[in-house]
Design a protein around this motif. Structure first.
Motif, short mmCIF file in Angstrom:
data_model
loop_
_atom_site.label_atom_id
_atom_site.label_comp_id
_atom_site.label_asym_id
_atom_site.label_seq_id
_atom_site.Cartn_x
_atom_site.Cartn_y
_atom_site.Cartn_z
N TYR A 1 -0.89 6.37 21.82
CA TYR A 1 -1.68 6.01 23.00
C TYR A 1 -0.85 5.44 24.14
N LYS B 1 -7.01 13.62 23.71
CA LYS B 1 -6.88 12.49 22.79
C LYS B 1 -7.73 11.32 23.29
N GLN C 1 -9.63 9.12 21.72
CA GLN C 1 -9.53 7.87 20.97
C GLN C 1 -8.28 7.09 21.34
N GLU C 2 -7.13 7.82 21.42
CA GLU C 2 -5.88 7.16 21.77
C GLU C 2 -5.92 6.62 23.20
#
Length: 444
Positions: free
Chosen positions: A353, A410, A412-413
């Motif tokens: 992330y 991505k 969530q990241e």
């Protein structure tokens, strides 16, 4: 302070500043990512275009940061620039990410990769032990003396560049050339406009990250108004040329189908050039490169922490320097975070992330070139961005595309990155409130 004392304070030459930029940029990415690009892209021209576009992106960023670095020649990078251009809270959030994981996670990842590569040279090397001892040793060197740190940085960066040049020269002179076309061919434009090209470009951009490294140590650079811009631009151009040469060599020496989908493209190419011993040579090459990368980040990261300590009284202990002018508390804090990440191997999670938060930070900083000119039209600008406003707009456009892509691909990241920023915001308001209470108490 007389001129001699001032010169002693600024021990970092232009050459060392360039070394820090080059070392920060060249890590494992250029030795590993081509295989994933070649899995879907079979055009030699299109593959090299990836690295040209990535280099142009990094150069546009370096040109933009150069104006800010010359106008505000102080260590701290984005923390310092964003605090001055926008608001101290914005600067703190950028500094918060840098201090907590922005430098520590890449250092931990590079140290663990170093351990893995050395274990391939000989099984006597324990990857975890090598990683831990390397970051401890490099931190001790940079804690003891800046001049020693400069020599260490320069030697390992020069070795890295020479080994890459040696690999390229050997590939061109020794290896059997492959049947691949590096000139534009019909259909290449369709490849460049395709989804696989766009996806590959994101990872190429990551390989170029680090082009802003010397801005973090600007206060220690001789004549920073001149040498910070020079180091950013020269370092980025050097890496652009090296990246093109080494990827050309990989494609020139090994069949593209053999590289496709493989992580260790450097190993495959070296085996084609040197035979069975090639793998060990490649491992040593990458190991040398990683030592200089670790060194440059160990040097740069604590300078952000130091400036935060200078500007925010709550963190003043982190601004403490030893007799050689080195922020040793800041270095020790970073070392503790790095060792925790190495031992728990949680750096892999953090790295997933980091891309979103660091890209967002650099986006806001380059946007700051426009904001700074509007808010402070009469401020001295020893260097003005070449190609303004086109070059910063190119950087902003590509960065915006990357942010959208990362957020969609991505989520969530990306949300985890935003959560890290939110936690930093809570910390900022907490320390700001304590500062106000302390001020009102002293008045009473």
């Amino acid at each position: 302070m007389n001129s001699n004392q001032q010169q002693d304070k600024r021990l970092i030459s232009l050459f060392t500043a360039i070394s820090i930029v080059v070392a920060n940029m060249i890590g494992t990415g250029v030795f590993t990512s081509l295989g994933f690009q070649a899995a879907d892209i079979k055009s030699g021209f299109a593959l090299l275009c990836l690295w040209v576009i990535g280099g142009v992106f990094a150069l546009c960023g370096a040109l933009s940061y150069s104006e800010l670095g010359a106008a505000m020649p102080r260590s701290g990078g984005e923390f310092h620039y964003l605090s001055k251009i926008y608001h101290p809270a914005i600067g703190f959030l950028s500094g918060w990410v840098s201090v907590t994981v922005g430098f520590a996670a890449p250092i931990a990842a590079a140290a663990m990769a170093l351990g893995q590569y050395l274990s391939k040279v000989s099984p006597i090397f324990n990857p975890l032990l090598v990683a831990s001892l390397t970051v401890i040793g490099v931190s001790i060197i940079h804690t003891s003396d800046r001049k020693l740190g400069s020599y260490f940085q320069n030697v390992f960066t020069v070795l890295k560049v020479l080994l890459i040049v040696f690999l390229v020269a050997s590939g061109l002179l020794i290896a059997q050339p492959q049947d691949i076309n590096f000139l534009p061919a019909p259909g290449d434009m369709n490849v460049i406009l395709s989804s696989p090209f766009a996806i590959s470009l994101v990872f190429v951009m990551y390989s170029y990250s680090g082009w802003n490294a010397s801005t973090y140590i600007a206060s220690e650079v001789a004549e920073p108004e001149k040498n910070v811009p020079r180091s950013l631009i020269a370092g980025t151009l050097i890496v652009l040329v090296l990246y093109l040469l080494i990827n050309f060599t990989f494609l020139y020496t090994a069949p593209i189908d053999e590289l496709a989908g493989q992580l260790e493209v450097g190993y495959i190419s070296a085996t084609r050039i040197f035979g069975v011993a090639g793998g060990k040579i490649m491992s040593l090459l990458i190991s040398f490169g990683l030592i200089s990368s670790i060194s440059s980040m160990v040097w740069a990261g604590p300078r952000v922490t130091q400036v935060i300590g200078e500007d925010i009284p709550f963190f003043k202990v982190l601004a403490s320097k030893n007799k050689n002018g080195v922020p040793y508390h800041a270095i020790l804090l970073q070392l503790a975070i790095v060792l925790a990440l190495v031992i728990t191997s949680s750096f892999e999670t953090v790295l997933t992330y980091l891309g979103f938060t660091l890209t967002l930070s650099s986006f806001i900083t380059v946007l700051g070139v426009f904001v700074h000119r509007l808010r402070y039209p009469d401020a001295p600008r020893p260097y003005k961005t070449w190609g303004y406003p086109i070059t910063p707009l190119i950087f902003l456009g590509i960065s915006a595309w990357m942010l959208i892509y990362i957020l969609l691909d991505k989520p969530q990241e990306s949300l985890a990155g935003l959560m890290t920023i939110f936690v930093g915001l809570l910390v900022y308001f907490f320390v700001s409130r304590n500062k106000r209470l302390a001020s009102s108490g002293s008045k009473n």
